[in-house]
Enzyme design. Structure first.
Site, short mmCIF file in Angstrom:
data_model
loop_
_atom_site.label_atom_id
_atom_site.label_comp_id
_atom_site.label_asym_id
_atom_site.label_seq_id
_atom_site.Cartn_x
_atom_site.Cartn_y
_atom_site.Cartn_z
N SER A 9 0.84 -1.20 0.00
CA SER A 9 0.00 0.00 0.00
C SER A 9 0.88 1.25 0.00
O SER A 9 1.68 1.45 0.93
CB SER A 9 -0.89 0.02 1.25
OG SER A 9 -1.44 1.31 1.41
N HIS A 34 -1.11 -1.16 -4.20
CA HIS A 34 -2.40 -0.85 -3.56
C HIS A 34 -2.53 0.64 -3.30
O HIS A 34 -1.67 1.25 -2.65
CB HIS A 34 -2.48 -1.63 -2.24
CG HIS A 34 -3.82 -1.66 -1.59
ND1 HIS A 34 -4.84 -2.49 -2.00
CD2 HIS A 34 -4.31 -0.94 -0.56
CE1 HIS A 34 -5.90 -2.30 -1.23
NE2 HIS A 34 -5.60 -1.37 -0.35
N ASP A 36 -4.67 3.36 -1.52
CA ASP A 36 -5.70 3.55 -0.48
C ASP A 36 -6.28 4.95 -0.59
O ASP A 36 -5.69 5.92 -0.11
CB ASP A 36 -5.08 3.34 0.91
CG ASP A 36 -5.06 1.88 1.28
OD1 ASP A 36 -4.03 1.41 1.78
OD2 ASP A 36 -6.07 1.20 1.06
N MET A 38 -8.91 7.75 0.29
CA MET A 38 -9.78 8.08 1.43
C MET A 38 -10.32 9.50 1.26
O MET A 38 -9.59 10.41 0.89
CB MET A 38 -8.98 8.01 2.73
CG MET A 38 -8.37 6.66 2.97
SD MET A 38 -7.34 6.70 4.47
CE MET A 38 -6.62 5.07 4.37
N HIS A 67 -8.31 0.87 -3.93
CA HIS A 67 -9.23 0.62 -2.81
C HIS A 67 -9.91 1.93 -2.46
O HIS A 67 -9.29 2.81 -1.87
CB HIS A 67 -8.39 0.08 -1.63
CG HIS A 67 -9.19 -0.14 -0.39
ND1 HIS A 67 -8.57 -0.35 0.82
CD2 HIS A 67 -10.51 -0.21 -0.14
CE1 HIS A 67 -9.49 -0.53 1.76
NE2 HIS A 67 -10.68 -0.45 1.19
N MET A 69 -12.06 4.01 -0.33
CA MET A 69 -12.71 4.17 0.97
C MET A 69 -13.41 5.54 0.93
O MET A 69 -12.99 6.51 1.57
CB MET A 69 -11.69 4.09 2.10
CG MET A 69 -11.15 2.68 2.29
SD MET A 69 -9.67 2.61 3.29
CE MET A 69 -8.43 2.86 2.02
N MET A 141 -11.32 -6.27 5.24
CA MET A 141 -10.58 -5.30 6.05
C MET A 141 -10.29 -5.94 7.40
O MET A 141 -11.20 -6.36 8.10
CB MET A 141 -11.39 -4.03 6.24
CG MET A 141 -11.51 -3.17 5.00
SD MET A 141 -9.95 -2.80 4.22
CE MET A 141 -9.16 -1.83 5.49
N GLY A 146 -9.07 3.47 7.39
CA GLY A 146 -8.79 4.89 7.61
C GLY A 146 -7.33 5.18 7.87
O GLY A 146 -6.83 6.25 7.51
N PHE A 147 -6.62 4.20 8.43
CA PHE A 147 -5.23 4.49 8.79
C PHE A 147 -4.33 3.26 8.60
O PHE A 147 -4.76 2.14 8.84
CB PHE A 147 -5.15 4.96 10.25
CG PHE A 147 -5.91 6.22 10.51
CD1 PHE A 147 -7.26 6.16 10.86
CD2 PHE A 147 -5.33 7.47 10.30
CE1 PHE A 147 -8.00 7.33 11.05
CE2 PHE A 147 -6.07 8.64 10.49
CZ PHE A 147 -7.39 8.57 10.86
N GLY A 148 -3.10 3.50 8.17
CA GLY A 148 -2.13 2.41 8.14
C GLY A 148 -1.57 2.23 9.55
O GLY A 148 -1.85 3.02 10.46
N GLY A 149 -0.82 1.14 9.74
CA GLY A 149 -0.12 0.92 10.99
C GLY A 149 -0.96 0.47 12.17
O GLY A 149 -0.53 0.53 13.32
N ASP A 179 -6.48 -6.74 4.16
CA ASP A 179 -5.86 -5.42 4.21
C ASP A 179 -5.92 -4.85 5.62
O ASP A 179 -7.00 -4.60 6.14
CB ASP A 179 -6.64 -4.49 3.25
CG ASP A 179 -6.12 -3.08 3.22
OD1 ASP A 179 -6.67 -2.29 2.43
OD2 ASP A 179 -5.18 -2.75 3.96
N GLY A 181 -2.82 -4.31 9.04
CA GLY A 181 -2.07 -4.99 10.11
C GLY A 181 -1.39 -6.27 9.66
O GLY A 181 -1.14 -7.18 10.45
N GLY A 201 1.19 -2.22 4.17
CA GLY A 201 1.74 -0.88 3.98
C GLY A 201 2.93 -0.66 4.91
O GLY A 201 4.09 -0.74 4.50
C1 DX5 Z 1 -6.71 1.19 6.07
C2 DX5 Z 1 -5.74 0.99 4.94
C3 DX5 Z 1 -4.57 0.22 5.51
C4 DX5 Z 1 -3.44 0.04 4.56
C5 DX5 Z 1 -2.46 -0.98 5.08
O1 DX5 Z 1 -7.73 2.00 5.64
O2 DX5 Z 1 -6.38 0.27 3.89
O3 DX5 Z 1 -5.06 -1.03 5.92
O4 DX5 Z 1 -3.92 -0.42 3.37
O5 DX5 Z 1 -1.96 -0.50 6.24
P1 DX5 Z 1 -0.98 -1.35 7.16
O6 DX5 Z 1 -0.43 -2.48 6.32
O7 DX5 Z 1 0.08 -0.37 7.57
O8 DX5 Z 1 -1.84 -1.84 8.28
ZN ZN Z 2 -6.55 -0.65 1.44
#
Ligand code: DX5
Ligand code: ZN
Length: 219
Positions: A9, A34, A36, A38, A67, A69, A141, A146-149, A179, A181, A201
């Site tokens: 991502s 990927h 993302d 938003m 993707h 969102m 999901m 909404g957020f990575g990490g 997608d 974690g 990501g």
């Molecule tokens: C959430 C995103 C994240 C991203 C991956 O909205 O879609 O899941 O793709 O993030 P990581 O791999 O850092 O959890």
């Molecule tokens: Zn995604």
């Protein structure tokens, strides 16, 4: 043994060195990229629009895995199609009637783009069962979008298993993607459950050696 692919991502990439971050994952063995997207409305965060996809979609050999969102995927669909999306995945929760979902899946496929449907952690598989025969991809999901990490939500494994069973029993063709974690531990649970594509990501982009990171997700 099914070949599992990785879709890094770019949400977690370094946008100052995006070209290098894309090259590194390509040569590191990724097959997808990927995006993302938003809108700050469907999810409480704003990332980027089709302009980023437009600039890079033809500059690499990865499959452009978009993707959305966003609350109104219909409104922006043409932009992402014209910008080079190969797969467009939208959210079940962005609609409140089935016919609109069927119509959007048809619209994506009529434009020779693969159609994906994503479900949030709280949405059961049963809610999307009627769409499965039409879909090229289902995105589970494993975090609240909404957020990575974020931390992997383990109830996602059961959903992947269910989708894999339904796919085999119904002889459907959709790919199962997960997608959120995903790291070298959670990826193995998803692979055992039947996943086809791992989105990652922060796990990949926080590492110096992208090839090692990608290989550690699958090995
Ligand atoms: C959430 C995103 C994240 C991203 C991956 O909205 O879609 O899941 O793709 O993030 P990581 O791999 O850092 O959890
Ligand atoms: Zn995604």
């Amino acid at each position: 043994m099914k070949k599992v692919e990785v879709s890094p991502s770019i949400l977690s990439a370094n946008f100052l060195n995006l070209e290098k971050d894309i090259k590194d994952v390509y040569f590191g063995g990724a097959k997808y990229l990927h995006f993302d997207v938003m809108d700050g409305h469907f999810v409480p965060n704003i990332s980027f629009g089709s302009i980023i996809l437009k600039q890079i979609s033809k500059e690499h050999l990865l499959i452009n895995d978009v993707h959305l969102m966003i609350s109104d995927p219909n409104k922006y669909l043409d932009d992402f199609i014209k910008s080079g999306a190969d797969i467009i995945t939208f959210h079940y929760e962005a609609f409140n009637n089935d016919e609109e979902i069927f119509a959007l899946i048809r619209r994506i496929k009529e434009n020779n783009v693969k159609a994906g449907l994503s479900i949030k952690p709280a949405t059961p598989i049963e809610n999307i069962a009627k769409f499965l025969k039409e879909l090229d991809l289902v995105l589970v999901m494993s975090v609240e979008p909404g957020f990575g990490g974020q931390k992997f939500m383990f109830n996602s494994v059961e959903k992947i298993k269910k989708l894999d069973t339904i796919k085999k029993e119904g002889n459907y063709h959709y790919l199962i993607e997960v997608d959120g974690g995903i790291n070298n531990e959670t990826s193995k649970l998803c692979i055992e459950a039947g996943v086809d594509i791992l989105v990652a990501g922060s796990y990949i982009y926080n590492k110096e050696n992208k090839k090692e990171a990608i290989e550690s997700l699958i090995r």
